[in-house]
Design an enzyme around this catalytic site. Structure first.
Site, PDB file in Angstrom:
ATOM      1  N   LEU A   1      -5.862   4.212 -15.375  1.00  0.00           N
ATOM      2  CA  LEU A   1      -6.428   4.906 -14.736  1.00  0.00           C
ATOM      3  C   LEU A   1      -6.354   6.519 -15.032  1.00  0.00           C
ATOM      4  O   LEU A   1      -5.068   6.650 -15.599  1.00  0.00           O
ATOM      5  CB  LEU A   1      -5.632   4.753 -13.489  1.00  0.00           C
ATOM      6  CG  LEU A   1      -5.914   3.380 -12.665  1.00  0.00           C
ATOM      7  CD1 LEU A   1      -4.844   3.312 -11.253  1.00  0.00           C
ATOM      8  CD2 LEU A   1      -7.246   2.773 -12.611  1.00  0.00           C
ATOM      9  N   ASP A   2      -7.188   7.410 -14.890  1.00  0.00           N
ATOM     10  CA  ASP A   2      -7.165   8.627 -15.069  1.00  0.00           C
ATOM     11  C   ASP A   2      -5.862   9.385 -14.242  1.00  0.00           C
ATOM     12  O   ASP A   2      -5.432   8.884 -13.542  1.00  0.00           O
ATOM     13  CB  ASP A   2      -8.503   9.145 -14.516  1.00  0.00           C
ATOM     14  CG  ASP A   2      -9.725   8.921 -15.331  1.00  0.00           C
ATOM     15  OD1 ASP A   2      -9.441   8.459 -16.561  1.00  0.00           O
ATOM     16  OD2 ASP A   2     -10.736   8.851 -14.897  1.00  0.00           O
ATOM     17  N   LYS A   3      -5.576  10.328 -14.972  1.00  0.00           N
ATOM     18  CA  LYS A   3      -4.306  11.331 -14.318  1.00  0.00           C
ATOM     19  C   LYS A   3      -4.300  11.284 -12.817  1.00  0.00           C
ATOM     20  O   LYS A   3      -3.436  11.125 -12.238  1.00  0.00           O
ATOM     21  CB  LYS A   3      -4.226  12.524 -15.158  1.00  0.00           C
ATOM     22  CG  LYS A   3      -2.982  13.735 -14.743  1.00  0.00           C
ATOM     23  CD  LYS A   3      -2.779  14.631 -15.194  1.00  0.00           C
ATOM     24  CE  LYS A   3      -1.720  15.216 -15.278  1.00  0.00           C
ATOM     25  NZ  LYS A   3      -1.314  16.673 -15.887  1.00  0.00           N
TER      26      LYS A   3
END
Length: 308
Positions: free
Chosen positions: A139-141
């Site tokens: 998952l993105d930051k």
């Protein structure tokens, strides 16, 4: 040596090099590690070894052995990671906003992998590489929500097969700008690296097939909407790119087109939440379904929008 795994080339592929297909669908493995499998004759099509340039089509089934990685250098760090599920094979965690999923060049801050090494007592699969213990997907930051980690190599390879075979249920909630013209829809647009900015993705002709379904959950006046996205493929930044291309960038996502309206204060991060994650247990086959509660910041943003 690890047991061979089966991999089916996904839909939309037409005579594409085998090494590119594997790199796209096994992002946790470096190209040099994948090259070793080709060099050793451990990538088979119809029982015969193939070279990295061999053209593949959708529906081709490969048998391959992925080389074993070195021991991980990721040390446990207590990041207060909450687990939705934990057994001897897998763990499902709640990823907080602002934490990178795994390490890489130039990344020095603790990652979710560090936090999961602590939460799982160091028991994560090493099959995904030195800096990515247990990683099956990412998952993105700034994205929050449910994410699964593999604790054994057997579970890792089974989960990789499930993700590449699109056997995973993935639903996300996103707060977007403006109101869509319709209450639901489908986006099937190819995604690849942005031709002018390699750190971004974009809808690109000839890119990788990408499929997102969506429906409106709630309207907030004329300026914001809560949308549920159903992910059928897993391209990098897929939801962010597709929604932006549709003309509705995610609130706070300046990378993909968000701009605050006059008098609107830009939020410190964007609002994308992996709410639903469902799959068959990689070992027992038991159907599992997880719902990640909304983070406080996401819930607070919804309340602010409802009060506007």
């Amino acid at each position: 040596m690890p047991d061979p795994i089966a991999f089916m080339v996904p839909e939309g592929v037409e005579r594409e090099r085998a090494d590119r297909i594997l790199a796209e669908n096994f992002p946790n493995f470096s190209r040099s590690r994948l090259q070793k499998s080709f060099d050793r004759g451990e990538v088979l099509l119809k029982g015969e070894p193939i070279k990295k340039k061999h053209p593949l089509e959708a529906g081709d089934v490969l048998s391959l052995v992925l080389p074993e990685p070195p021991p991980t250098s990721v040390e446990p760090v207590d990041l207060g990671i909450e687990l939705l599920y934990d057994d001897e094979h897998i763990a499902v965690a709640l990823k907080p906003c602002g934490v990178i999923t795994h390490g890489g060049p130039g990344i020095e801050e603790p990652t979710l992998c560090h936090g999961m090494m602590h939460a799982c007592g160091g028991k994560l699969s090493r099959a995904s590489g030195d800096l990515r213990p247990g990683i099956v997907h990412r998952l993105d930051k700034e994205t929050t929500g449910a994410i699964v980690f593999a604790k054994t190599d057997e579970a890792f390879f089974k989960m990789v097969e499930a993700f590449s075979g699109r056997e995973i249920r993935k639903e996300y909630l996103a707060i977007v700008t403006r109101n869509p013209a319709h209450e639901s829809g489908t986006i099937k647009l190819p995604i690849d690296r942005h031709p002018g900015n390699r750190t971004r993705m974009a809808v690109v002709e000839g890119g990788r097939p990408a499929h997102t379904d969506w429906k409106v959950e709630e309207h907030f006046g004329h300026h914001h909407t809560l949308i549920r996205c159903f992910l059928h493929t897993g391209r990098t930044h897929q939801i962010r790119v597709h929604l932006s291309h549709m003309g509705h960038p995610i609130l706070g996502d300046a990378t993909y087109g968000y701009q605050p309206r006059p008098g609107e204060k830009a939020p410190p991060h964007f609002f994308l939440h992996a709410q639903i994650l469902g799959f068959a247990h990689p070992i027992t086959g038991e159907p599992l379904l997880f719902e990640a509660p909304l983070p406080e910041a996401f819930q607070a943003q919804l309340e602010r929008l409802r009060g506007m």
